[in-house]
Design an enzyme around this catalytic site. Structure first.
Site, short mmCIF file in Angstrom:
data_model
loop_
_atom_site.label_atom_id
_atom_site.label_comp_id
_atom_site.label_asym_id
_atom_site.label_seq_id
_atom_site.Cartn_x
_atom_site.Cartn_y
_atom_site.Cartn_z
N TYR A 27 0.80 -1.23 0.00
CA TYR A 27 0.00 0.00 0.00
C TYR A 27 0.83 1.28 0.00
O TYR A 27 0.28 2.37 -0.13
CB TYR A 27 -0.91 0.01 1.23
N ASN A 45 -9.36 1.53 8.24
CA ASN A 45 -10.71 1.53 8.84
C ASN A 45 -10.71 1.33 10.34
O ASN A 45 -11.73 1.54 10.99
CB ASN A 45 -11.59 0.46 8.17
N ASN A 90 -13.53 6.29 6.32
CA ASN A 90 -13.64 5.38 7.46
C ASN A 90 -12.54 5.57 8.50
O ASN A 90 -12.76 5.35 9.69
CB ASN A 90 -13.67 3.93 6.98
#
Length: 193
Positions: free
Chosen positions: A17, A71, A117
């Site tokens: 990521y 999240n 989120n």
């Protein structure tokens, strides 16, 4: 009198990521650490942190990259705020924002989470939405591409050309927010280039 500020760059952990749009918050705190020639170290709250200063003799900065997925950012964020005795008004959250064009910054304190989120979970864990935010625009996906796929994709070639300047501007915005307050930072960074 100096204060302590917790600057949390949101993102997801791991190499998969690192270069994605969703991790632009972590890229900004990387820039802030690099400016001070500092390296992140593991913290028991479930994050990697750098303890440094805005400038010598100035406010303390705790730069943080959470080890949790986006999240579920609230637990580690609240743990760091408690550990460093930082009130929510001194917790700056740097995050990606779909509804702002790429290469555009917006700053605010409080308000809704806009469907983000990570911001939602931090507001819940801190017990208030009233913390400053540096919102780094990544824009909406083209055509019918799913926004979830868009945020988890790397920046495109054209975006990568201007990304270093954008990250520098976002780091400048964090520093100005700490040194001169929200209004001064908004006046400088909300204006078009």
């Amino acid at each position: 009198m100096t204060s302590t500020w917790l600057v949390i760059g949101l993102g997801n952990p791991g190499p998969r990521y690192e270069a994605t749009r969703h991790n632009i918050g972590q890229m900004v705190v990387d820039e802030l650490a690099a400016r001070r020639d500092e390296r992140f170290r593991e913290h028991k709250a479930g994050a990697r942190v750098v303890e440094t200063w805005l400038r010598p003799g100035g406010d303390k900065l705790v730069l943080a990259k959470l080890n949790s997925f986006m999240n579920v950012s609230g637990g580690p964020a609240a743990g760091l705020a408690k550990f460093y005795s930082v009130d929510p008004e001194h917790v700056i959250v740097v995050h990606d924002e779909l509804d702002i064009p790429f290469d555009t910054l917006k700053l605010k304190t409080g308000g809704g989470h806009g469907g983000h989120n990570g911001v939602r979970d931090i507001a819940k864990a801190l017990g208030t939405p009233d913390f400053p935010r540096v919102r780094a625009g990544i824009g909406r996906p083209p055509g019918r591409q799913d926004p979830a796929d868009w945020v988890l994709a790397p920046f495109g070639a054209a975006e990568r050309k201007t990304l270093p300047i954008f990250l520098s501007d976002a780091a400048d915005a964090v520093e100005l927010l700490v040194s001169e307050g929200l209004v001064a930072a908004q006046q400088k960074h909300h204006a078009p280039r």
